[in-house]
Design an enzyme around this catalytic site. Structure first.
Site, short mmCIF file in Angstrom:
data_model
loop_
_atom_site.label_atom_id
_atom_site.label_comp_id
_atom_site.label_asym_id
_atom_site.label_seq_id
_atom_site.Cartn_x
_atom_site.Cartn_y
_atom_site.Cartn_z
N ALA A 60 0.90 -1.25 -0.29
CA ALA A 60 0.05 0.31 0.10
C ALA A 60 1.08 1.11 -0.51
O ALA A 60 2.10 1.49 -0.42
CB ALA A 60 -1.07 -0.10 1.21
N HIS A 105 -13.81 -4.26 9.43
CA HIS A 105 -13.83 -5.53 9.60
C HIS A 105 -12.26 -5.30 10.28
O HIS A 105 -12.32 -6.73 11.11
CB HIS A 105 -13.66 -6.78 7.62
CG HIS A 105 -12.90 -7.69 7.86
ND1 HIS A 105 -11.21 -8.34 8.15
CD2 HIS A 105 -13.46 -8.91 8.23
CE1 HIS A 105 -11.34 -9.09 8.12
NE2 HIS A 105 -12.36 -9.96 8.60
N ASN A 106 -11.35 -5.01 10.26
CA ASN A 106 -9.96 -5.20 10.72
C ASN A 106 -9.99 -4.32 11.81
O ASN A 106 -9.43 -5.60 13.40
CB ASN A 106 -8.50 -4.57 10.13
CG ASN A 106 -7.94 -4.84 9.16
OD1 ASN A 106 -9.36 -6.19 8.40
ND2 ASN A 106 -7.47 -5.31 7.58
N GLU A 159 -11.84 -7.01 14.27
CA GLU A 159 -10.85 -7.93 13.83
C GLU A 159 -9.81 -8.06 15.12
O GLU A 159 -9.48 -8.42 15.88
CB GLU A 159 -9.91 -8.17 12.58
CG GLU A 159 -8.80 -9.41 13.09
CD GLU A 159 -7.96 -10.03 11.39
OE1 GLU A 159 -7.14 -9.62 11.41
OE2 GLU A 159 -8.46 -9.64 10.46
N LYS A 175 -0.07 -3.74 11.54
CA LYS A 175 0.13 -3.34 10.38
C LYS A 175 -0.60 -1.45 9.98
O LYS A 175 -0.73 -1.20 8.39
CB LYS A 175 -0.03 -3.71 9.36
CG LYS A 175 0.26 -5.59 9.08
CD LYS A 175 -0.25 -6.38 7.73
CE LYS A 175 1.53 -7.51 7.69
NZ LYS A 175 0.84 -8.06 6.51
N ARG A 186 -2.08 -2.95 21.85
CA ARG A 186 -1.36 -3.98 20.97
C ARG A 186 -0.07 -2.34 21.24
O ARG A 186 0.84 -3.09 20.92
CB ARG A 186 -1.22 -3.95 19.39
CG ARG A 186 -2.42 -4.70 19.47
CD ARG A 186 -2.25 -5.49 17.94
NE ARG A 186 -3.51 -6.38 17.53
CZ ARG A 186 -3.97 -6.59 16.62
NH1 ARG A 186 -2.94 -6.61 15.34
NH2 ARG A 186 -4.97 -7.94 16.04
#
Length: 478
Positions: free
Chosen positions: A78, A187-188, A191, A262, A289
């Site tokens: 990307a 969505h991520n 997740e 990411k 995280r």
């Protein structure tokens, strides 16, 4: 083979390679290209028997191998690398041709690229692809954006290679310009929350029960046979049950406890702030995280507060395991509710008209967050498209209500024991804030008016007001 390939793929790292193999295995003629020709040759040599590949050594050759309207999938990193490939492709294409970005691009970049290429007569289709390496090969969840016209060409290909659930492909046209990549971004984010909640459940069970990872693997396997059935619960049991070959220790104990990312979770949180959508559980998962990676700070705090850890052992083991299960399910529902709120807000902001029930449909298979209750989410939005929040749909409301007391016990016990549960706790706070009859936001507005004359509204009449705090404290209309 000039002009005979139905689709082209450039960028043959693992995801691009597997997507090309999936297309070929499903009967499509696939032209393939990689900046390093050796990778192209290796793909054909190792997997040429799976279908019809047309190897090419330049983008010009790739374009020449395609039937019209040409469609080229880019599977490159990307950002600037994607822009570079687009810049190289555009002079080779004609009006009506299609460039498909199947990478994890930021939806704002996709909107920019789509607008620029539309002005040149080209279609640009930002497409979210979820399922990892195996999904790309055997059937991912696919979320294409872009024009409806481009989907007429791409739809039959993508629907054929996508995961299939109950005879339905896990692919549908999401909406214009950046809609596909936006939905993949959210969505991520879900997740991130899902994994953090599972990790907190694991931590609570291991600490409270003094259980081994292998014992906990059995608990997660049992959970996967019920309401929590999902891909992530399934592989949690797999990871916890794995033994490290070199040490003989539980695999989870030899992995450094610093989670990486990411960027898609961060993008989700940033955009939710822009849209004013409180995705608190997803945000806490993202921050968790980040915190895990601050090794020096963590070491300094452990040293400064050594000996401050309370001891904790659960007496009623079965009841505790059930409380954690219910807390995990309720918190997971919060994560999905917040994610779908975010998608609806983005759809309204960018005029995408995204079908929320349809989004749940294509997440039922192939993707990382596939779960048993996605069918229930689809049903909820199909029955009431303007649902104010997923939490008020009957099954979800009943499930949260049934788990609420256990959820509270888990969060309270964790606080007393010093076990961090940022996602569990923030999800519970979010629920309590929504259900509160009155929030302390009234005091915040009073303070804002006091120090900055930001005004406030009253509960007993319309309009905006300001109190003359530095004067006689009379009230004036703003």
């Amino acid at each position: 083979m000039s002009g005979q390939a139905q689709i082209g793929v450039t960028g043959l790292a693992v995801m691009g390679r597997n997507l090309a193999r999936n297309l070929a295995r499903n009967g499509f003629v696939v032209a393939v290209h990689n900046r390093s020709p050796e990778r192209t040759r290796r793909l054909v040599a190792e997997h040429g028997e799976e279908g019809r590949f047309v190897p090419t050594e330049s983008l010009a050759d790739l374009v020449a191998a395609l039937e019209r309207p040409r469609a080229v999938i880019t599977m490159v990193k990307a950002g600037a690398p994607t822009d570079a490939v687009i810049d190289e492709l555009v002079p080779l294409l004609d009006a009506g041709d299609i460039i498909v970005d199947c990478g994890n691009a930021h939806f704002a970049d996709t909107r920019r690229r789509e607008e620029a290429l539309r002005k040149q007569g080209l279609h640009f289709v930002g497409t979210g692809v979820s399922g990892g390496e195996e999904g790309a090969l055997w059937g991912p969840s696919i979320m294409p954006g872009g024009s409806a016209e481009s989907y007429q060409k791409l739809g039959p290909l993508f629907e054929q290679i996508a995961a299939q659930v109950d005879g339905e492909p896990c692919c549908r046209h999401i909406g214009p310009d950046g809609a596909g990549h936006f939905v993949k971004m959210v969505h991520n984010g879900i997740e991130y929350a899902d994994m953090q909640l599972i990790a907190e459940a694991y931590d609570l069970l291991r600490t409270g029960l003094d259980a081994t990872p292998a014992e906990l693997a059995e608990i997660f396997r049992e959970w996967n046979s019920g309401e929590l059935e999902s891909y992530l619960i399934e592989i949690t049991a797999e990871v916890l049950g794995h033994t490290d070959a070199s040490t003989g220790r539980a695999f989870v104990d030899i992995v450094l406890d610093q989670a990486e990312q990411k960027g898609t979770g961060r993008w989700t949180v940033q955009n939710a702030l822009d849209l004013g959508i409180p995705i608190t559980g997803i945000a806490e998962a993202t921050f968790a995280r980040s915190l895990s990676g601050h090794a020096a700070q963590r070491a300094a705090i452990r040293h400064a507060f050594a000996g401050a850890e309370p001891t904790w052992r659960v007496e009623k083991r079965g009841a505790f395991v059930e409380d954690v299960r219910r807390a995990l399910l309720a918190s997971k529902i919060i994560a999905y509710a917040q994610g779908f709120d975010h998608i609806r807000a983005g759809s309204q902001e960018y005029d995408w008209d995204i079908d929320l029930g349809g989004t749940a449909t294509i997440w039922r298979g192939g993707c990382i967050i596939r779960a048993h209750f996605l069918d229930r989410i689809r049903q909820a939005y199909d029955e009431q498209p303007d649902l104010p929040t997923l939490l008020v749909a009957p099954w979800f409301a009943d499930t949260v209500r049934a788990g609420l007391s256990g959820w509270r016990r888990v969060v309270a016990e964790a606080a007393r024991a010093g076990v961090p549960t940022p996602a569990f706790a923030s999800s519970l706070s979010y629920f309590d804030a929504l259900r509160a009859n009155r929030l302390p936001a009234a005091l915040i507005q009073g303070l804002r008016d006091n120090f900055g004359a930001h005004t406030y509204r009253r509960v007993d009449r319309g309009g905006s007001f300001h109190t003359l705090w530095a004067g006689d404290r009379s009230e004036v209309e703003a």
